[in-house]
Scaffold this motif. Structure first.
Motif, mmCIF file in Angstrom:
data_model
loop_
_atom_site.group_PDB
_atom_site.id
_atom_site.type_symbol
_atom_site.label_atom_id
_atom_site.label_comp_id
_atom_site.label_asym_id
_atom_site.label_seq_id
_atom_site.Cartn_x
_atom_site.Cartn_y
_atom_site.Cartn_z
ATOM 1 N N ARG A 113 0.995 -0.688 0.067
ATOM 2 C CA ARG A 113 -0.157 -0.387 0.123
ATOM 3 C C ARG A 113 1.165 1.442 -0.135
ATOM 4 O O ARG A 113 1.882 1.609 0.596
ATOM 5 N N SER A 114 0.402 2.286 -0.648
ATOM 6 C CA SER A 114 0.685 3.635 -0.596
ATOM 7 C C SER A 114 0.430 4.191 0.724
ATOM 8 O O SER A 114 -0.762 4.090 1.198
ATOM 9 N N SER A 115 0.954 5.533 0.389
ATOM 10 C CA SER A 115 0.460 6.799 1.799
ATOM 11 C C SER A 115 -0.879 7.190 1.436
ATOM 12 O O SER A 115 -1.646 6.950 2.683
ATOM 13 N N ASP A 116 -1.682 6.932 -0.057
ATOM 14 C CA ASP A 116 -2.271 7.572 0.032
ATOM 15 C C ASP A 116 -3.412 6.628 -0.330
ATOM 16 O O ASP A 116 -4.768 6.520 -0.399
ATOM 17 N N GLY A 117 -3.414 5.161 -0.101
ATOM 18 C CA GLY A 117 -3.753 4.059 -0.063
ATOM 19 C C GLY A 117 -4.215 3.970 -1.226
ATOM 20 O O GLY A 117 -5.101 2.762 -1.079
ATOM 21 N N ARG A 118 -3.657 3.693 -1.855
ATOM 22 C CA ARG A 118 -3.647 2.888 -2.983
ATOM 23 C C ARG A 118 -2.975 1.661 -2.420
ATOM 24 O O ARG A 118 -1.938 2.029 -2.136
#
Length: 349
Positions: A113-118
């Motif tokens: 997961r990325s920091s923005d939720g992706r």
């Protein structure tokens, strides 16, 4: 591994779930059952379904539709199959479009997961299976309908066979059909077999009873009572002389009117009766057997008398077989029947 049991009927479940369009509205196990019940339509086998069941058990609510378990863990949950078999099963589901594979660079299965939720999911995605929920529900319902129709037609066939065996135990037809029923038949094959069995039943059945086969008025009741006499009395009546040709043709004017030539001799009568028999639904082979069993004159009298009785006999073929080859053969006396017919219709005997 949990496997939730539905509390509603299968057909109702398919119809209800068929309205759903997403996995949030559809129980994944209901989709699994739909594929399980229709798996032969896709060329799948039971061990394929066991593998899919194990893979579905790894999904967690709210965590997507991708299986991250390793092949080793999946094999353990299936029941210890070897990894080669598992790969074959997965390839089969991939070919059918029920799942997709997203491989990571190191072939491991995981999610990042990325920091923005992706997020990126590496594993075996079952989303194609869930997207085809409506198709699977419809297919499962079609298979269920076909199964029920096969059972229904099979019971119809068995009922006819039981009746044939009761009244024609010497016939080999029921045993041949029962051998066919041992195989797994398609719906088309069941329908064809039912048609054949019904045709044989119409030809050979002796279930038509004289009182049931006739709907006589009060004046015709004597004929009905005659057919109900004891076998001993009817055997005595058989010793009486055969009716004259002129007498029979005068009384049975329905059959006489259909003759193209004058009926002067018994040979003329037998030839005309042989022509009438197929028109009445009596197979020529049955008529020939009746001539051999009780004589050509008596068999011909049966044809003439039955045609004279007309719609008072529901099934000419079954009735003819009953009084010439069946259990009522000793109760059929043409002379006495003609006498009763002459009195009821006001024709001089």
């Amino acid at each position: 591994m949990t496997f939730t049991k539905l509390s509603i009927k299968r057909s109702e479940a398919y119809q209800a779930i068929g309205k759903a369009t997403s996995t949030t509205e559809t129980d994944v196990w209901v989709i699994f059952r739909a594929l399980r019940d229709s798996h032969t339509q896709f060329g799948l086998r039971p061990h394929h379904m066991q593998t899919l069941q194990a893979m579905l058990s790894f999904l967690k609510p709210g965590h997507g539709e991708t299986v991250f378990a390793s092949n080793f863990e999946i094999c353990r949950r299936v029941g210890g199959i070897d990894e080669r078999s598992l790969r074959r099963h997965i390839d089969r589901f991939l070919d059918l479009g029920f799942m997709t594979r997203h491989d990571s660079p190191n072939r491991k299965r995981y999610r990042v997961r990325s920091s923005d939720g992706r997020c990126i999911s590496y594993g075996l995605s079952l989303s194609p299976l869930f997207e085809r929920a409506n198709e699977l529900m419809a297919m499962a319902q079609e298979v269920e309908n076909r199964r029920r129709d096969c059972i229904f037609i099979r019971k119809q066939i068995l009922t006819k066979l039981a009746q044939l065996e009761e009244f024609r135990p010497e016939s080999s037809f029921p045993s041949e059909v029962r051998k066919t029923l041992r195989r797994k038949l398609s719906l088309v094959e069941y329908r064809a077999l039912l048609t054949t069995t019904e045709a044989e039943y119409d030809l050979m059945s002796t279930t038509v009873d004289a009182p049931d086969a006739t709907n006589m008025s009060a004046n015709d009741g004597h004929i009905d009572r005659h057919l109900s006499k004891s076998e001993k009395e009817d055997k005595d009546l058989e010793r009486e002389p055969k009716p004259e040709v002129q007498t029979m043709t005068a009384i049975c004017d329905q059959a006489t009117a259909l003759a193209t030539n004058s009926l002067r001799t018994w040979e003329d009568v037998e030839h005309h009766a042989g022509t009438l028999a197929p028109m009445m639904g009596i197979h020529p082979t049955t008529f020939e057997k009746a001539k051999t069993a009780i004589g050509g004159q008596k068999a011909s009298c049966a044809i003439f008398i039955m045609l004279q009785l007309g719609n008072r006999i529901r099934n000419f073929g079954a009735y003819f077989h009953s009084i010439t080859l069946g259990k009522r053969v000793h109760q059929f006396n043409p002379s006495l029947l003609l006498e009763k017919l002459a009195r009821s219709e006001g024709v001089p005997a």
